[in-house]
Design a protein around this motif. Structure first.
Motif, PDB file in Angstrom:
ATOM      1  N   ASP A   1       0.640  19.216 -14.458  1.00 56.58           N
ATOM      2  CA  ASP A   1       2.028  19.635 -14.256  1.00 56.58           C
ATOM      3  C   ASP A   1       2.134  20.656 -13.128  1.00 56.58           C
ATOM      4  OD1 ASP A   1       2.731  17.980 -16.273  1.00 56.58           O
ATOM      5  OD2 ASP A   1       3.248  19.533 -17.730  1.00 56.58           O
ATOM      6  N   CYS A   2       1.167  21.538 -13.037  1.00 62.59           N
ATOM      7  CA  CYS A   2       1.165  22.539 -11.969  1.00 62.59           C
ATOM      8  C   CYS A   2       1.059  21.860 -10.603  1.00 62.59           C
ATOM      9  CB  CYS A   2       0.023  23.519 -12.178  1.00 62.59           C
ATOM     10  SG  CYS A   2       0.172  25.043 -11.221  1.00 62.59           S
ATOM     11  N   GLU A   3       0.268  20.793 -10.531  1.00 60.99           N
ATOM     12  CA  GLU A   3       0.168  20.034  -9.287  1.00 60.99           C
ATOM     13  C   GLU A   3       1.512  19.414  -8.919  1.00 60.99           C
ATOM     14  OE1 GLU A   3      -1.857  15.897  -7.695  1.00 60.99           O
ATOM     15  OE2 GLU A   3      -2.882  17.026  -9.281  1.00 60.99           O
ATOM     16  N   VAL A   4       2.240  18.920  -9.928  1.00 58.75           N
ATOM     17  CA  VAL A   4       3.573  18.356  -9.670  1.00 58.75           C
ATOM     18  C   VAL A   4       4.506  19.426  -9.122  1.00 58.75           C
ATOM     19  CG1 VAL A   4       5.620  17.353 -10.761  1.00 58.75           C
ATOM     20  CG2 VAL A   4       3.350  16.528 -11.385  1.00 58.75           C
ATOM     21  N   MET A   5       4.497  20.603  -9.735  1.00 59.12           N
ATOM     22  CA  MET A   5       5.391  21.669  -9.285  1.00 59.12           C
ATOM     23  C   MET A   5       5.073  22.096  -7.854  1.00 59.12           C
ATOM     24  SD  MET A   5       7.442  21.850 -11.674  1.00 59.12           S
ATOM     25  CE  MET A   5       7.444  21.020 -13.268  1.00 59.12           C
ATOM     26  N   TRP A   6       3.807  22.098  -7.486  1.00 58.26           N
ATOM     27  CA  TRP A   6       3.463  22.473  -6.121  1.00 58.26           C
ATOM     28  C   TRP A   6       3.877  21.395  -5.134  1.00 58.26           C
ATOM     29  CZ3 TRP A   6       3.226  26.940  -4.306  1.00 58.26           C
ATOM     30  CH2 TRP A   6       2.698  28.019  -5.037  1.00 58.26           C
ATOM     31  N   ARG A   7       3.859  20.146  -5.545  1.00 59.77           N
ATOM     32  CA  ARG A   7       4.404  19.091  -4.688  1.00 59.77           C
ATOM     33  C   ARG A   7       5.892  19.342  -4.437  1.00 59.77           C
ATOM     34  NH1 ARG A   7       1.780  13.403  -4.904  1.00 59.77           N
ATOM     35  NH2 ARG A   7      -0.285  13.754  -5.801  1.00 59.77           N
ATOM     36  N   VAL A   8       6.596  19.721  -5.508  1.00 61.53           N
ATOM     37  CA  VAL A   8       8.023  20.006  -5.393  1.00 61.53           C
ATOM     38  C   VAL A   8       8.257  21.180  -4.444  1.00 61.53           C
ATOM     39  CG1 VAL A   8      10.059  20.764  -6.678  1.00 61.53           C
ATOM     40  CG2 VAL A   8       8.509  19.070  -7.685  1.00 61.53           C
TER      41      VAL A   8
ATOM     42  N   PHE B   1       0.837  -1.193   0.000  1.00 58.50           N
ATOM     43  CA  PHE B   1       0.000   0.000   0.000  1.00 58.50           C
ATOM     44  C   PHE B   1       0.876   1.249   0.000  1.00 58.50           C
ATOM     45  CE2 PHE B   1      -2.435   3.353   2.143  1.00 58.50           C
ATOM     46  CZ  PHE B   1      -3.577   3.370   1.336  1.00 58.50           C
ATOM     47  N   VAL B   2       0.564   2.184  -0.912  1.00 59.76           N
ATOM     48  CA  VAL B   2       1.288   3.448  -1.030  1.00 59.76           C
ATOM     49  C   VAL B   2       0.288   4.578  -0.860  1.00 59.76           C
ATOM     50  CG1 VAL B   2       2.730   4.907  -2.501  1.00 59.76           C
ATOM     51  CG2 VAL B   2       2.983   2.420  -2.588  1.00 59.76           C
ATOM     52  N   GLN B   3       0.615   5.527   0.010  1.00 58.11           N
ATOM     53  CA  GLN B   3      -0.288   6.648   0.260  1.00 58.11           C
ATOM     54  C   GLN B   3      -0.505   7.467  -1.012  1.00 58.11           C
ATOM     55  OE1 GLN B   3      -2.006   7.355   2.936  1.00 58.11           O
ATOM     56  NE2 GLN B   3      -1.108   5.876   4.380  1.00 58.11           N
ATOM     57  N   ALA B   4      -1.711   8.048  -1.124  1.00 55.87           N
ATOM     58  CA  ALA B   4      -2.068   8.814  -2.321  1.00 55.87           C
ATOM     59  C   ALA B   4      -1.183  10.035  -2.508  1.00 55.87           C
ATOM     60  CB  ALA B   4      -3.532   9.233  -2.253  1.00 55.87           C
ATOM     61  N   ASN B   5      -0.660  10.610  -1.408  1.00 57.10           N
ATOM     62  CA  ASN B   5       0.170  11.806  -1.547  1.00 57.10           C
ATOM     63  C   ASN B   5       1.551  11.508  -2.105  1.00 57.10           C
ATOM     64  OD1 ASN B   5       1.341  10.504   0.617  1.00 57.10           O
ATOM     65  ND2 ASN B   5       0.958  12.154   2.094  1.00 57.10           N
ATOM     66  N   GLN B   6       1.856  10.232  -2.336  1.00 59.34           N
ATOM     67  CA  GLN B   6       3.129   9.851  -2.940  1.00 59.34           C
ATOM     68  C   GLN B   6       2.988   9.507  -4.422  1.00 59.34           C
ATOM     69  OE1 GLN B   6       5.241   6.839  -0.677  1.00 59.34           O
ATOM     70  NE2 GLN B   6       4.366   7.561   1.248  1.00 59.34           N
ATOM     71  N   VAL B   7       1.761   9.532  -4.927  1.00 58.92           N
ATOM     72  CA  VAL B   7       1.496   9.095  -6.302  1.00 58.92           C
ATOM     73  C   VAL B   7       0.597  10.111  -6.996  1.00 58.92           C
ATOM     74  CG1 VAL B   7       0.512   7.282  -7.763  1.00 58.92           C
ATOM     75  CG2 VAL B   7       1.724   6.665  -5.651  1.00 58.92           C
ATOM     76  N   GLN B   8       0.896  10.385  -8.252  1.00 58.87           N
ATOM     77  CA  GLN B   8      -0.037  11.127  -9.096  1.00 58.87           C
ATOM     78  C   GLN B   8      -0.527  10.194 -10.192  1.00 58.87           C
ATOM     79  OE1 GLN B   8       1.134  14.036 -12.156  1.00 58.87           O
ATOM     80  NE2 GLN B   8      -0.142  15.542 -11.108  1.00 58.87           N
TER      81      GLN B   8
END
Length: 458
Positions: free
Chosen positions: A376-383, A204-211
């Motif tokens: 992509d914007c969601e990825v950048m905000w994770r970063v 099981f992997v938490q959702a906040n670790q996967v897009q």
């Protein structure tokens, strides 16, 4: 018995024949009600909602989805038309890459120095993860598999991203009967769109670790469908038709002429072939091959009973080209792309008249670009959030900074006319130099540094 009743056996045979004919007639008129659910390739369609399965799971179970994905993957590897479709979509959606710019959020007093620090974090992520190449792969995976899984790893405030293969995401045996974990996607029992995590290789992997990016399905469907799922039969037929056309033309053109001996025997024909052959060879299988050479403008004199026939003159591959084009148009219609973009045949279309703001292809690409920009914007905000948690950026960075993402332009424009429009907009104060630079695909800060260096040399 036939001796006692001599007429019985012929009568039985007649009745048996009549019964057989009647059964054959019934069989010809029989209509299988299941034919409506049979696919073009003979496979059976699955119902939209089987017993014990939610409609939100889509039209396929896990095994059916895996088979469909593998079928479309084979097309993406070996079908030239599918490859062209995938590559063109990558070209238009990603192109040379998107431009990411961190700027102070409107209505705040954020400093340019903070925006520069955020920009440095974004640029670092893009460099370490080869983001432009990864963007291309994301689009390719979305089209080929119908979905793309990105997993994020954090170390020292830096974010690294890796792909998860779709086959790795599946419910393990211990959760096979859990309705929340269908297809390996664990959701809220009351809201299928609220994902809590994923089973990756049984863990099981938490959702906040996967897009999870999915395509061609509704929002409440857990897994995506490949782009060419609806037209995979068309792609196979187009490939086979092109192959058959080429093979027929190859065979016909390989035989220079055929001599017909009307009255000759087999031995006489072989003796004639030996006498007229310029060269005789034996292949690896022991068969004798005779070669006769004819120079340019050669005139053949046929004796009585001998005729010459040239099969190459009967080649007419154009009869099948129209059928091939019809298949390719059907596939291009699925992609909402002009035929020439899919077939690379620009003889009956104009790029300038197609890639205009009102064109269907431009509207479709813009819609897909908007989804890509959002993801992509969601990825950048994770970063950025990971950097903030490590102390590299302020905790309230989201309140002070915004990230602008600019995809490549799609419309055909007159460069001189566009430059004049930008010049006027800048002169009246509605267009900033930063936005102008971004439209040109330039880094504003880097260009300012270059100009300063140039001024020092002067």
């Amino acid at each position: 018995m036939s001796q006692v009743f001599p007429d019985v056996e012929p009568t039985i045979n007649r009745l048996r024949q009549r019964l057989s004919e009647a059964c054959d007639s019934l069989w010809d008129d029989f209509v299988d009600p299941r034919d409506a659910y049979a696919g073009d390739g003979g496979e059976w369609w699955l119902p939209l909602a089987a017993a014990g399965r939610s409609r939100a799971d889509g039209p396929l179970d896990e095994l059916g989805l895996s088979r469909l994905r593998e079928e479309c993957r084979r097309l993406a590897i070996g079908n030239e038309f599918a490859i062209n479709g995938h590559e063109n979509r990558v070209n238009y959606l990603v192109g040379a890459g998107h431009v990411y710019l961190a700027t102070p959020r409107k209505g705040t007093h954020a400093s340019d120095e903070l925006a520069g620090r955020v920009q440095a974090v974004i640029d670092e992520f893009r460099h370490q993860n080869r983001w432009q190449s990864r963007q291309q792969e994301i689009v390719r995976r979305l089209d080929r598999d119908g979905e793309a899984f990105l997993r994020f790893f954090t170390a020292g405030g830096q974010t690294h991203v890796r792909f998860i293969e779709p086959d790795q995401v599946a419910a393990p045996e211990r959760a096979a009967r859990d309705p929340r974990a269908r297809f390996g996607v664990v959701t809220d029992p009351a809201d299928v769109e609220r994902v809590q995590g994923y089973y990756v290789d049984g863990r099981f992997v938490q959702a906040n670790q996967v897009q999870h990016r999915k395509a061609n399905v509704d929002a409440n469907v857990r897994r995506g469908l490949p782009l060419f799922a609806a037209v995979r039969s068309n792609l196979r037929r187009a490939e086979r038709l092109l192959r058959n056309m080429s093979v027929v033309a190859e065979v016909q053109s390989a035989i220079a002429l055929i001599r017909r001996h009307r009255t000759g025997t087999r031995a006489g024909v072989e003796r004639f072939a030996d006498e007229t052959a310029a060269q005789t060879t034996v292949d690896s299988q022991g068969r004798t091959q005779r070669v006769t050479q004819y120079g340019p403008g050669a005139i053949l004199d046929a004796p009585a009973g001998l005729e010459y026939e040239f099969p190459a003159t009967g080649i007419d591959a154009s009869r099948f080209v129209a059928v091939l084009q019809a298949e390719l148009r059907a596939i291009a219609a699925r992609l909402v792309m002009p035929e020439f973009m899919f077939t690379s045949d620009a003889s009956n279309a104009s790029y300038a008249s197609t890639m205009v703001a009102e064109g269907p292809a431009v509207r479709m690409f813009q819609r897909l670009q908007a989804t890509l920009v959002q993801d992509d914007c969601e990825v950048m905000w994770r970063v950025i959030d990971n950097a903030a948690q490590a102390g590299r950026l302020p905790r309230n960075v989201r309140e002070l900074i915004e990230v602008q993402v600019t995809p490549p332009s799609l419309e055909v424009r007159d460069p001189l006319k566009e430059a004049n429009v930008n010049k006027i907009a800048h002169a009246v104060g509605v267009l900033s130099p930063q936005t102008w630079s971004r439209r040109l695909g330039l880094d504003y800060d880097q260009e300012q540094m270059n100009l300063a260096m140039h001024a020092k040399r002067g």
